[in-house]
Write a protein that holds these residues in place. Structure first.
Motif, short mmCIF file in Angstrom:
data_model
loop_
_atom_site.label_atom_id
_atom_site.label_comp_id
_atom_site.label_asym_id
_atom_site.label_seq_id
_atom_site.Cartn_x
_atom_site.Cartn_y
_atom_site.Cartn_z
N TRP A 165 42.09 46.11 43.75
CA TRP A 165 41.10 46.77 44.62
C TRP A 165 41.72 47.60 45.73
O TRP A 165 41.16 48.63 46.12
CB TRP A 165 40.03 45.81 45.13
CG TRP A 165 40.35 44.75 46.12
CD1 TRP A 165 40.49 43.43 45.87
CD2 TRP A 165 40.49 44.89 47.55
NE1 TRP A 165 40.73 42.74 47.04
CE2 TRP A 165 40.72 43.62 48.08
CE3 TRP A 165 40.46 45.98 48.42
CZ2 TRP A 165 40.93 43.40 49.44
CZ3 TRP A 165 40.65 45.76 49.78
CH2 TRP A 165 40.87 44.48 50.26
N TRP A 179 34.72 53.29 41.33
CA TRP A 179 34.29 52.65 42.57
C TRP A 179 33.55 51.33 42.29
O TRP A 179 33.71 50.36 43.03
CB TRP A 179 33.40 53.60 43.39
CG TRP A 179 34.24 54.56 44.17
CD1 TRP A 179 34.39 55.89 43.94
CD2 TRP A 179 35.07 54.25 45.29
NE1 TRP A 179 35.26 56.43 44.85
CE2 TRP A 179 35.69 55.45 45.69
CE3 TRP A 179 35.35 53.08 45.99
CZ2 TRP A 179 36.58 55.51 46.77
CZ3 TRP A 179 36.22 53.14 47.06
CH2 TRP A 179 36.83 54.34 47.44
N ILE A 180 32.78 51.28 41.22
CA ILE A 180 32.11 50.03 40.84
C ILE A 180 33.17 48.98 40.50
O ILE A 180 33.06 47.82 40.89
CB ILE A 180 31.14 50.26 39.66
CG1 ILE A 180 29.94 51.08 40.15
CG2 ILE A 180 30.69 48.94 39.05
CD1 ILE A 180 29.04 51.59 39.03
N GLY A 181 34.21 49.37 39.78
CA GLY A 181 35.30 48.46 39.47
C GLY A 181 36.01 47.96 40.72
O GLY A 181 36.34 46.78 40.85
N THR A 182 36.23 48.86 41.67
CA THR A 182 36.88 48.50 42.93
C THR A 182 36.04 47.50 43.71
O THR A 182 36.55 46.47 44.18
CB THR A 182 37.15 49.76 43.78
OG1 THR A 182 38.04 50.62 43.05
CG2 THR A 182 37.77 49.42 45.11
N VAL A 183 34.76 47.77 43.84
CA VAL A 183 33.87 46.86 44.57
C VAL A 183 33.77 45.51 43.86
O VAL A 183 33.79 44.46 44.50
CB VAL A 183 32.47 47.50 44.77
CG1 VAL A 183 31.47 46.50 45.31
CG2 VAL A 183 32.58 48.71 45.69
N SER A 184 33.71 45.53 42.54
CA SER A 184 33.67 44.28 41.77
C SER A 184 34.95 43.47 41.99
O SER A 184 34.90 42.24 42.12
CB SER A 184 33.50 44.58 40.28
OG SER A 184 32.29 45.24 40.04
N ALA A 185 36.08 44.14 42.05
CA ALA A 185 37.35 43.45 42.30
C ALA A 185 37.38 42.86 43.70
O ALA A 185 37.88 41.74 43.89
CB ALA A 185 38.52 44.41 42.09
N ILE A 188 34.79 41.78 45.42
CA ILE A 188 33.91 40.60 45.39
C ILE A 188 34.60 39.43 44.69
O ILE A 188 34.60 38.30 45.19
CB ILE A 188 32.57 40.96 44.72
CG1 ILE A 188 31.79 41.94 45.61
CG2 ILE A 188 31.74 39.71 44.43
CD1 ILE A 188 30.60 42.59 44.92
N ALA A 189 35.20 39.68 43.54
CA ALA A 189 35.88 38.61 42.79
C ALA A 189 37.04 38.03 43.58
O ALA A 189 37.21 36.81 43.65
CB ALA A 189 36.37 39.15 41.44
N SER A 190 37.82 38.89 44.19
CA SER A 190 38.99 38.45 44.94
C SER A 190 38.58 37.55 46.11
O SER A 190 39.13 36.45 46.30
CB SER A 190 39.73 39.69 45.45
OG SER A 190 40.81 39.34 46.26
N TYR A 203 35.74 35.95 46.52
CA TYR A 203 35.10 34.73 46.02
C TYR A 203 36.16 33.66 45.72
O TYR A 203 36.02 32.50 46.12
CB TYR A 203 34.26 35.02 44.77
CG TYR A 203 33.72 33.77 44.14
CD1 TYR A 203 32.60 33.14 44.66
CD2 TYR A 203 34.36 33.19 43.04
CE1 TYR A 203 32.12 31.96 44.10
CE2 TYR A 203 33.89 32.01 42.48
CZ TYR A 203 32.77 31.40 43.00
OH TYR A 203 32.31 30.23 42.46
#
Length: 119
Positions: free
Chosen positions: A18, A31-37, A39-41, A43
């Motif tokens: 990210w 950008w969706i992938g970056t934001v998802s990463a 959130i996952a990180s 969490y």
């Protein structure tokens, strides 16, 4: 290695993705992938921090992210190689590994780190 430390390591590796995504994303999908990463990180780090010392977790997490991001930028994105950067990242990783080695695992079953305090 406990599941909680695995969360820290995976979260740190996702942080590399990210952070690089913040610099290099240009399309909506990136950008969706970056934001998802992100959130996952976070969490995974929150979950690990519930059972491990938060200061150590954060230091290891950011150490992995910092070292990995510098390496990824040099290897994948054409950032100029710098011996001083590599040596300093080695010092950083030595500190992260040292913190991991000297941090005791919590005793008892998972989730038992919250204790009742009576005044």
């Amino acid at each position: 290695m406990s599941r909680n430390w695995l969360y820290v390591w995976i979260g740190g590796l996702i942080e590399i993705v990210w952070v690089s995504g913040l610099k290099h994303s240009t399309t909506a999908l990136e950008w969706i992938g970056t934001v998802s990463a992100i959130i996952a990180s976070f969490y995974l780090i929150v979950q690990a921090s519930k059972r491990l010392p938060v200061g150590t977790v954060y230091a290891v997490f950011t150490g992995i992210g910092t070292a990995g991001t510098v390496a990824a930028e040099m290897l994948l994105f054409g950032e100029p190689f710098s011996l001083s950067k590599v040596l300093l990242i080695g010092v950083l990783l030595g500190g992260v590994i040292g913190l991991k080695l000297v941090t005791a695992e919590p005793s008892g079953k998972e989730g038992s780190s919250v204790r009742e305090v009576r005044l």
